[in-house]
Write a protein that holds these residues in place. Sequence first.
Motif, mmCIF file in Angstrom:
data_model
loop_
_atom_site.group_PDB
_atom_site.id
_atom_site.type_symbol
_atom_site.label_atom_id
_atom_site.label_comp_id
_atom_site.label_asym_id
_atom_site.label_seq_id
_atom_site.Cartn_x
_atom_site.Cartn_y
_atom_site.Cartn_z
ATOM 1 N N MET A 1 -12.691 11.046 -9.775
ATOM 2 C CA MET A 1 -11.655 10.231 -9.118
ATOM 3 C C MET A 1 -12.258 8.900 -8.690
ATOM 4 O O MET A 1 -13.356 8.850 -8.149
ATOM 5 N N ARG A 2 -11.490 7.835 -8.932
ATOM 6 C CA ARG A 2 -11.882 6.540 -8.421
ATOM 7 C C ARG A 2 -10.898 6.087 -7.340
ATOM 8 O O ARG A 2 -9.721 6.452 -7.380
ATOM 9 N N VAL A 3 -11.420 5.306 -6.417
ATOM 10 C CA VAL A 3 -10.678 4.962 -5.209
ATOM 11 C C VAL A 3 -10.734 3.457 -5.001
ATOM 12 O O VAL A 3 -11.797 2.842 -5.138
ATOM 13 N N PHE A 4 -9.584 2.873 -4.680
ATOM 14 C CA PHE A 4 -9.560 1.454 -4.325
ATOM 15 C C PHE A 4 -8.674 1.250 -3.099
ATOM 16 O O PHE A 4 -7.789 2.063 -2.800
ATOM 17 N N THR A 5 -8.939 0.174 -2.397
ATOM 18 C CA THR A 5 -8.189 -0.176 -1.191
ATOM 19 C C THR A 5 -7.388 -1.433 -1.443
ATOM 20 O O THR A 5 -7.899 -2.393 -2.028
ATOM 21 N N VAL A 6 -6.134 -1.417 -1.013
ATOM 22 C CA VAL A 6 -5.280 -2.607 -1.072
ATOM 23 C C VAL A 6 -5.119 -3.116 0.354
ATOM 24 O O VAL A 6 -4.707 -2.375 1.244
ATOM 25 N N LEU A 7 -5.462 -4.367 0.566
ATOM 26 C CA LEU A 7 -5.325 -4.958 1.892
ATOM 27 C C LEU A 7 -4.953 -6.420 1.751
ATOM 28 O O LEU A 7 -5.014 -6.993 0.660
ATOM 29 N N TRP A 50 -6.688 8.990 -9.514
ATOM 30 C CA TRP A 50 -6.945 7.788 -8.717
ATOM 31 C C TRP A 50 -6.443 8.009 -7.291
ATOM 32 O O TRP A 50 -5.549 8.815 -7.052
ATOM 33 N N ALA A 51 -7.018 7.266 -6.376
ATOM 34 C CA ALA A 51 -6.513 7.224 -5.003
ATOM 35 C C ALA A 51 -6.467 5.775 -4.556
ATOM 36 O O ALA A 51 -7.414 5.013 -4.791
ATOM 37 N N ALA A 52 -5.366 5.410 -3.913
ATOM 38 C CA ALA A 52 -5.204 4.055 -3.382
ATOM 39 C C ALA A 52 -5.013 4.145 -1.875
ATOM 40 O O ALA A 52 -4.171 4.902 -1.389
ATOM 41 N N PHE A 53 -5.816 3.396 -1.147
ATOM 42 C CA PHE A 53 -5.678 3.302 0.312
ATOM 43 C C PHE A 53 -4.958 1.994 0.645
ATOM 44 O O PHE A 53 -5.327 0.936 0.138
ATOM 45 N N ASP A 54 -3.967 2.081 1.491
ATOM 46 C CA ASP A 54 -3.167 0.927 1.879
ATOM 47 C C ASP A 54 -3.366 0.671 3.373
ATOM 48 O O ASP A 54 -3.068 1.540 4.200
ATOM 49 N N ALA A 70 -15.671 1.354 3.096
ATOM 50 C CA ALA A 70 -16.957 2.011 2.881
ATOM 51 C C ALA A 70 -16.843 3.145 1.867
ATOM 52 O O ALA A 70 -17.821 3.479 1.195
ATOM 53 N N ALA A 71 -15.670 3.735 1.755
ATOM 54 C CA ALA A 71 -15.464 4.845 0.835
ATOM 55 C C ALA A 71 -14.878 4.422 -0.502
ATOM 56 O O ALA A 71 -14.666 5.272 -1.378
ATOM 57 N N SER A 72 -14.613 3.139 -0.688
ATOM 58 C CA SER A 72 -13.882 2.671 -1.868
ATOM 59 C C SER A 72 -14.813 2.149 -2.956
ATOM 60 O O SER A 72 -15.887 1.609 -2.675
ATOM 61 N N ASP A 73 -14.353 2.296 -4.188
ATOM 62 C CA ASP A 73 -15.067 1.721 -5.328
ATOM 63 C C ASP A 73 -14.791 0.235 -5.478
ATOM 64 O O ASP A 73 -15.614 -0.509 -6.018
ATOM 65 N N ALA A 74 -13.606 -0.197 -5.037
ATOM 66 C CA ALA A 74 -13.216 -1.597 -5.175
ATOM 67 C C ALA A 74 -12.101 -1.883 -4.182
ATOM 68 O O ALA A 74 -11.541 -0.969 -3.563
#
Length: 635
Positions: A1-7, A50-54, A70-74
């Motif tokens: 799983m890859r993780v990204f943050t949207v901010l 995939w996981a997306a953090f908002d 800190a936990a995100s790939d991008a």
Amino acid sequence: MRVFTVLGPSHSGKTTLVEALAGLDGGKPRKLDFFGGATATVFDFMDEPWAAFDIPGGMENIAEAGPVLAASDAAVLCVPPETDAAVLSAPYLRVLEEAGLPVLIFVNRIDTAADRISDIVSALQTYCAHGIVLRQVPMRQGDQIVGAVDLISERAWEYHEGTRSSLVELPEGMRDREQEARAELLEQLADFDDALLEQLIEDQRPMTGEVYDVATKVLQHHDLVPALLGAASHGNGILRLMKTLRHEVPGVDEVKARLPGGDAVLAVGCMADQVKHLGKTVLVRALDDGLAAGAPLCGTSVGNLTEIDARTQIQSLNPGEIGLTVKTDHLTLGSLYASDGAADMPGWAQPHVPVHRWMVSPVHEKDETRLSTALARLTEIDPGLGIDQDENSGHAILSTQGPLHLRRVIDKLADWVGIEVVTEEVPATLYETISKPVEKHHRHRKQSGGAGQFADVLIAVAPRERGAGFAFSEEVKGGAVPRNYIPAVEAGAQDALKEGPNGYPVVDVAVVLKDGKHHAVDSSDFAFRTAGKNAVREALAEARPLLLQPIMRVEIHVPSVFAGGLVPVISGLKGQVLGFETHPDHAGWDVFRTLLPKSAEPELFRTLGGATRGTAWFTAELDHYEELREAAPAH
């Protein structure tokens, strides 16, 4: 799983963007909301998880970004399509620069853009030390953007409402613009790849695949920040963004290499909540093997692990996967988890020191103990929240990131544990001192049957320099006051200084015990403590007491464009401007320094938001005390 943050800034369309990305493959995304408004969305794209953090927009919510990044790939920075709004992205660019993870900029709602995309990127570049490169240029029909051209593949895509874009011929009228933009992109990429640079020098046309490889390398190394275009609400540009994430973003191994702690770190706590009837839940991302139900984590075993639905039990997490820990109360948000303990997040992931302070007390007195316990538990899921206690009333003081943060905490207390609270401003922090020396004689005598009380003291009080504090000495001769009673006189003096004639603590005073008398039977520690206390109290009243206010040394971190406008703001708050200078590490930022009465801090917080469009924040530490020359607030 890859993780990204949207901010990104408020109202830039972050949530719509996450929903559009998660729905690309037509599956049913799974979403979980957390305290503070952050969300985690799990979905599949091209048969990959995939996981997306908002993260919600606004400076009050940026404290939530540290653990998540800190936990995100991008990270994907979602920005509005206006040059004037670029400064609103400055706080996010700053934390992303410090974090050092791969970042993509998505210029959202380009269907409403009135400014040139190149001008928007140029405005953003002001606040980014790394180069921002356009990976696409818009196709226009008149004033309307109808598609985009990928500058690496040189393919033109026409937008369609709610569906995927279609491949079209590059309009002849924009070929020169596309070639100019592509040449600029290649030149910037060539700064980080010798082979590409050599091809450009020799006027060779690089292969598309080679350019994509270089683009991937510079993104993963955070050498450049690519900018893409689209309109999430219409489904435009979404597939290109998701494919860029899929092809160019590194995996979990890079996350672990980026964080302190090395191989010992097993997981990162990303988001957390306190849920009625369930307890504390912490969303964790596994960075290595070994994270399983019952396995040691932070020195104690993990309780249960579930999917983000908080119901589906899972036995373990593979590296890169996310899951909820339930019944694992020893985990706190904002830490890196090892099997035998926890380590602090890196400095960039720490929240700003909370400076919005309000006193809270329960509506019903019976809830006093429950409120104290509940607030302590909230700090375990909210790194941006601080708690201390008012010395006079004993009520809790909440230090939050702002009024919206405070409202969230109050609502959480009501919904989670059923405690209603009232808030009031924290009383002004004032002190007293004296302005002239005084000698005072006091005799304490009490006879009420049995052993009596007797103590006689002559004391002198005198002012000391600001910040010198309390000093006690004695000049007693001939044993007039036995040495074993002298500490009691000092203790009595300190008792008197707790509350001066105006009701505030007394500071910067010297007390000297000059003489006294004692009684062989009736003298005691208690009697001499009482005599010392009363003597000092009487002396203070005659020593021309003065009120002192604390003066804070304040550092305001502010985008440079707003720095000059803070001068009248500080003057209006009766502060002293010390100056401002360019921040040494962050492009487009200044550090504004001032001396300000502590009582003006709440107003500074309120005024600063309007003066800087909600982008600035400040820290404060005590500098000195000075005489208050106006009426003191009621104590």
